[in-house]
Scaffold this active site. Structure first.
Site, PDB file in Angstrom:
ATOM      1  N   TYR A 144      37.922  42.727  44.463  1.00  0.00           N
ATOM      2  CA  TYR A 144      38.485  41.479  43.987  1.00  0.00           C
ATOM      3  C   TYR A 144      40.101  41.643  43.919  1.00  0.00           C
ATOM      4  O   TYR A 144      40.644  42.341  43.479  1.00  0.00           O
ATOM      5  CB  TYR A 144      38.041  40.908  42.708  1.00  0.00           C
ATOM      6  CG  TYR A 144      38.367  39.530  42.468  1.00  0.00           C
ATOM      7  CD1 TYR A 144      39.221  38.704  43.386  1.00  0.00           C
ATOM      8  CD2 TYR A 144      38.230  39.135  41.106  1.00  0.00           C
ATOM      9  CE1 TYR A 144      39.510  37.630  42.963  1.00  0.00           C
ATOM     10  CE2 TYR A 144      38.703  37.831  40.707  1.00  0.00           C
ATOM     11  CZ  TYR A 144      39.296  36.988  41.566  1.00  0.00           C
ATOM     12  OH  TYR A 144      39.534  35.644  41.213  1.00  0.00           O
ATOM     13  N   LYS A 172      36.376  40.012  47.490  1.00  0.00           N
ATOM     14  CA  LYS A 172      36.646  38.799  47.591  1.00  0.00           C
ATOM     15  C   LYS A 172      38.220  38.422  47.468  1.00  0.00           C
ATOM     16  O   LYS A 172      38.930  39.181  46.575  1.00  0.00           O
ATOM     17  CB  LYS A 172      35.963  38.401  45.906  1.00  0.00           C
ATOM     18  CG  LYS A 172      36.535  37.076  45.528  1.00  0.00           C
ATOM     19  CD  LYS A 172      36.076  36.906  43.997  1.00  0.00           C
ATOM     20  CE  LYS A 172      36.588  35.373  43.707  1.00  0.00           C
ATOM     21  NZ  LYS A 172      36.499  35.396  41.953  1.00  0.00           N
TER      22      LYS A 172
END
Length: 304
Positions: A144, A172
């Protein structure tokens, strides 16, 4: 455990929502509410994956025991028909490894591991951190990258090195650098997911597999339609959906903190997800009034 919706080009599914955590008025986790919400997101909002205990799940304010119980509740409710990704990232490598190991025991299909925040480690520290977490279990990992919260980005060079790990499968992205993401996708097997609802369609246009969404709580079915349209070559319809959702995305993602507005939006569509925990505060009446208008403009049907 194998993901029920993953494929080689979308290992965690395509339409994932970063799920809020329902709390009661006295601040306790509503575990029955967790299961109801998970079923709603999968069965009615067409999400083929859920991220549990991420930022939108208010993970900084839940204990390790609560995280474990929340994850087990979601796996029990929808784990046979949706990919369940457990947030396991902290700014402490040892703690992140412990959370990853616990998530594997609880039945998660994958891990979301955020860039360590606040302590701003150098890139070599990021490499060692992510590698340690990926080495700790047999689960696939989604990195992330969110420098706006973490304070540091994951550079292209670090992503190239992390892509060599057999279990680091995806990113992400909430950095918003589509060119950098394109370079990584062109040179590695890392799969990208939009981590910013403002850029969902642009990310699809450069090769992202899908999204990890916040607005997917209330427009997951529309987001699934958008990715289906784009992948089938119907770019015109994908653009139409993107434009239809602009008021919803703006209302939830730009007015105040995402979890606050999502819980207010869920209540307006008849899916009460309870309250937020301090230091967050629930939406004001003024915010709710504006939100109601934007949701209606975006085509949502609200309860009276």
């Amino acid at each position: 455990m194998a993901s029920p919706t993953g494929t080689s080009d979308a290992p965690f599914g395509r339409t994932l929502t970063a799920m809020v955590t329902p709390f009661t008025s006295d601040g306790a986790v509503d575990y029955e509410g967790v299961q109801r919400l998970a079923a709603y997101l999968v069965d009615e909002q067409r999400n083929d994956g859920l991220v549990v205990s991420g930022t939108t799940g208010e993970s900084p304010t839940t204990s390790d025991e609560e995280k474990d119980r929340i994850l087990r509740a979601v796996v029990e409710a929808v784990g046979d028909r949706a990919t369940v990704v457990a947030g396991a990232g902290t700014n402490d490598t040892r703690h992140s490894v412990e959370l990853a190991e616990a998530a594997e025991r609880a039945g998660a299909h994958g891990l979301l591991v955020v860039t360590p925040y606040y302590n701003k480690p150098p890139q070599e520290g990021l490499l060692r951190h992510f590698t340690a977490v990926a080495d700790a279990t047999g689960l696939p990992v989604m990195l992330y990258d969110i420098p706006g919260r973490a304070g540091v980005p994951i550079t292209i060079e670090t992503l190239f090195r992390l892509a060599e790990h057999p279990r680091i499968a995806a990113v992400k992205d909430a950095k918003g650098d589509l060119f950098a993401g394109s370079q990584v996708m062109a040179s590695t097997d890392l799969v990208f997911y939009s981590g910013d609802d403002l850029l969902n369609l642009p990310w699809l246009s450069v090769g992202a597999a899908g999204y990890v969404s916040v607005v997917g709580h209330v427009v997951g079915a529309e987001l699934a339609s958008m990715v289906d349209s784009y992948r089938s070559g119907d770019v015109e319809n994908a653009l139409a959906v993107h434009r239809q959702l602009l008021p919803v995305v703006s209302a939830i993602m730009t007015r105040t903190q995402g979890a606050i507005m999502v819980k207010a939006a869920l209540k307006l569509v008849g899916q009460d997800a309870g309250y937020v925990r301090p230091p967050l505060v629930d939406a004001t009446e003024e915010q709710i009034t504006a939100l109601r208008e934007d949701l209606i403009t975006g085509g949502l049907k609200l309860v009276d």
